[in-house]
Write a protein that holds these residues in place. Sequence first.
Motif, PDB file in Angstrom:
ATOM      1  N   GLU A  10       0.730  -1.323   0.043  1.00 55.61           N
ATOM      2  CA  GLU A  10      -0.046   0.047  -0.008  1.00 55.61           C
ATOM      3  C   GLU A  10       0.816   1.466  -0.145  1.00 55.61           C
ATOM      4  OE1 GLU A  10      -3.308  -0.093  -0.466  1.00 55.61           O
ATOM      5  OE2 GLU A  10      -3.452  -2.153  -0.509  1.00 55.61           O
ATOM      6  N   ALA A  11       1.722   1.557  -1.183  1.00 57.41           N
ATOM      7  CA  ALA A  11       2.616   2.618  -1.138  1.00 57.41           C
ATOM      8  C   ALA A  11       2.632   2.957  -2.872  1.00 57.41           C
ATOM      9  CB  ALA A  11       3.754   2.374  -0.640  1.00 57.41           C
ATOM     10  N   VAL A  16       7.750   2.591  -3.806  1.00 61.46           N
ATOM     11  CA  VAL A  16       8.259   1.298  -3.558  1.00 61.46           C
ATOM     12  C   VAL A  16       9.687   0.946  -4.130  1.00 61.46           C
ATOM     13  CG1 VAL A  16       7.635  -1.452  -3.888  1.00 61.46           C
ATOM     14  CG2 VAL A  16       6.085   0.477  -3.111  1.00 61.46           C
ATOM     15  N   PHE A  17       9.855   1.326  -5.476  1.00 61.54           N
ATOM     16  CA  PHE A  17      10.777   1.025  -6.179  1.00 61.54           C
ATOM     17  C   PHE A  17      12.041   1.764  -5.604  1.00 61.54           C
ATOM     18  CE2 PHE A  17      14.083   1.406  -9.242  1.00 61.54           C
ATOM     19  CZ  PHE A  17      14.071   0.051  -9.945  1.00 61.54           C
ATOM     20  N   ALA A  18      11.956   3.010  -5.118  1.00 63.33           N
ATOM     21  CA  ALA A  18      13.153   3.837  -4.385  1.00 63.33           C
ATOM     22  C   ALA A  18      13.388   3.377  -2.909  1.00 63.33           C
ATOM     23  CB  ALA A  18      12.498   5.179  -3.936  1.00 63.33           C
ATOM     24  N   TRP A  19      12.440   2.532  -2.223  1.00 61.57           N
ATOM     25  CA  TRP A  19      12.787   1.961  -1.076  1.00 61.57           C
ATOM     26  C   TRP A  19      13.709   0.542  -1.340  1.00 61.57           C
ATOM     27  CZ3 TRP A  19      12.421  -3.166   1.229  1.00 61.57           C
ATOM     28  CH2 TRP A  19      12.602  -2.982   2.530  1.00 61.57           C
ATOM     29  N   HIS A  20      13.346  -0.110  -2.431  1.00 58.85           N
ATOM     30  CA  HIS A  20      14.251  -1.445  -2.935  1.00 58.85           C
ATOM     31  C   HIS A  20      15.761  -0.882  -3.357  1.00 58.85           C
ATOM     32  CE1 HIS A  20      10.634  -3.512  -2.482  1.00 58.85           C
ATOM     33  NE2 HIS A  20      11.294  -4.642  -2.545  1.00 58.85           N
ATOM     34  N   SER A  21      15.746   0.480  -3.894  1.00 55.57           N
ATOM     35  CA  SER A  21      17.046   1.083  -4.677  1.00 55.57           C
ATOM     36  C   SER A  21      17.893   1.683  -3.429  1.00 55.57           C
ATOM     37  CB  SER A  21      16.568   2.279  -5.306  1.00 55.57           C
ATOM     38  OG  SER A  21      15.851   1.724  -6.448  1.00 55.57           O
ATOM     39  N   ARG A  22      17.376   1.864  -2.309  1.00 55.33           N
ATOM     40  CA  ARG A  22      18.310   2.681  -1.313  1.00 55.33           C
ATOM     41  C   ARG A  22      19.204   1.456  -0.388  1.00 55.33           C
ATOM     42  NH1 ARG A  22      13.517   5.485  -0.115  1.00 55.33           N
ATOM     43  NH2 ARG A  22      13.076   3.868   1.741  1.00 55.33           N
ATOM     44  N   LEU A  23      20.452   2.076  -0.170  1.00 57.65           N
ATOM     45  CA  LEU A  23      21.338   0.950   0.529  1.00 57.65           C
ATOM     46  C   LEU A  23      20.516   0.516   1.777  1.00 57.65           C
ATOM     47  CD1 LEU A  23      23.992   0.070   0.162  1.00 57.65           C
ATOM     48  CD2 LEU A  23      24.903   1.732   1.531  1.00 57.65           C
ATOM     49  N   PRO A  72      11.049   2.618 -13.050  1.00 60.44           N
ATOM     50  CA  PRO A  72      10.752   1.731 -11.443  1.00 60.44           C
ATOM     51  C   PRO A  72       9.828   0.397 -11.708  1.00 60.44           C
ATOM     52  CG  PRO A  72       8.853   3.246 -11.945  1.00 60.44           C
ATOM     53  CD  PRO A  72       9.963   3.383 -13.187  1.00 60.44           C
ATOM     54  N   HIS A  73      10.021  -0.050 -12.893  1.00 58.71           N
ATOM     55  CA  HIS A  73       9.477  -1.430 -13.231  1.00 58.71           C
ATOM     56  C   HIS A  73      10.154  -2.794 -12.726  1.00 58.71           C
ATOM     57  CE1 HIS A  73       6.155   0.985 -14.561  1.00 58.71           C
ATOM     58  NE2 HIS A  73       7.206   1.672 -15.299  1.00 58.71           N
ATOM     59  N   SER A  74      11.562  -2.877 -12.836  1.00 57.17           N
ATOM     60  CA  SER A  74      12.040  -3.917 -12.686  1.00 57.17           C
ATOM     61  C   SER A  74      13.800  -3.864 -12.416  1.00 57.17           C
ATOM     62  CB  SER A  74      11.959  -5.172 -13.992  1.00 57.17           C
ATOM     63  OG  SER A  74      12.814  -4.657 -15.004  1.00 57.17           O
ATOM     64  N   PHE A  75      14.233  -4.889 -11.881  1.00 53.37           N
ATOM     65  CA  PHE A  75      15.657  -5.026 -11.817  1.00 53.37           C
ATOM     66  C   PHE A  75      15.965  -6.479 -11.599  1.00 53.37           C
ATOM     67  CE2 PHE A  75      14.575  -4.253  -7.420  1.00 53.37           C
ATOM     68  CZ  PHE A  75      15.357  -5.273  -6.808  1.00 53.37           C
ATOM     69  N   VAL A  76      17.165  -7.087 -12.129  1.00 48.46           N
ATOM     70  CA  VAL A  76      17.331  -8.439 -12.143  1.00 48.46           C
ATOM     71  C   VAL A  76      18.628  -8.528 -11.355  1.00 48.46           C
ATOM     72  CG1 VAL A  76      17.800 -10.372 -13.683  1.00 48.46           C
ATOM     73  CG2 VAL A  76      16.197  -8.765 -14.194  1.00 48.46           C
ATOM     74  N   ALA A  97       1.837  -0.912 -10.909  1.00 49.98           N
ATOM     75  CA  ALA A  97       0.649  -0.188 -10.220  1.00 49.98           C
ATOM     76  C   ALA A  97      -0.445  -1.329  -9.974  1.00 49.98           C
ATOM     77  CB  ALA A  97       0.140   0.946 -11.198  1.00 49.98           C
ATOM     78  N   ALA A  98      -1.140  -1.228  -8.745  1.00 46.77           N
ATOM     79  CA  ALA A  98      -2.036  -1.911  -8.545  1.00 46.77           C
ATOM     80  C   ALA A  98      -3.242  -1.204  -7.851  1.00 46.77           C
ATOM     81  CB  ALA A  98      -1.514  -3.033  -7.233  1.00 46.77           C
ATOM     82  N   GLY A  99      -3.828  -0.251  -8.363  1.00 46.26           N
ATOM     83  CA  GLY A  99      -4.923   0.787  -7.913  1.00 46.26           C
ATOM     84  C   GLY A  99      -4.080   2.099  -7.465  1.00 46.26           C
ATOM     85  N   GLU A 100      -4.908   2.855  -7.244  1.00 50.38           N
ATOM     86  CA  GLU A 100      -4.400   3.915  -6.629  1.00 50.38           C
ATOM     87  C   GLU A 100      -3.625   3.911  -5.345  1.00 50.38           C
ATOM     88  OE1 GLU A 100      -6.359   8.535  -5.426  1.00 50.38           O
ATOM     89  OE2 GLU A 100      -7.486   7.156  -6.706  1.00 50.38           O
ATOM     90  N   GLY A 101      -2.440   4.263  -5.383  1.00 49.58           N
ATOM     91  CA  GLY A 101      -1.668   4.405  -4.257  1.00 49.58           C
ATOM     92  C   GLY A 101      -0.877   3.095  -3.950  1.00 49.58           C
ATOM     93  N   ALA A 102      -0.947   2.116  -4.769  1.00 51.44           N
ATOM     94  CA  ALA A 102      -0.631   0.646  -4.270  1.00 51.44           C
ATOM     95  C   ALA A 102       0.247   0.162  -5.612  1.00 51.44           C
ATOM     96  CB  ALA A 102      -1.776  -0.336  -4.150  1.00 51.44           C
TER      97      ALA A 102
END
Length: 112
Positions: A10-11, A16-23, A72-76, A97-102
């Motif tokens: 629910e973000a 969400v992509f930025a969260w995964h990108s941060r050290l 912000p769609h993928s990394f491998v 995207a999974a709906g508004e804000g998700a």
Amino acid sequence: MGISYSSVVEAPLAEVFAWHSRLGALTRLSPPWLPGKVLAEAKSLEDGQAVLALPGGLRWVAQHRMDGYEPPHSFVDEVTSMPFEVLGWRHTHMFGAAGEGATKVSDDVRTP
């Protein structure tokens, strides 16, 4: 052979992509019961490298692939350390995207 799993966060997608990108993301995502330790995290999801210390002195080295980096769609990432390299492990992380804000977060791991 492989395994796939998806969940909805629910973000917003960019957040969400930025969260995964941060050290620190690998450490934040690793369960406390994991039989190993994060030695180094990738500085970049585009072409960085993460290293896990496993029991028996083994090292799991995951190399991020430029050809799978589409923010912000993928990394491998793929395992590149022996003896695990023979597994041909490829982990695709996908965000949509999974709906508004998700955001739908999907992981697809392929290995023979």
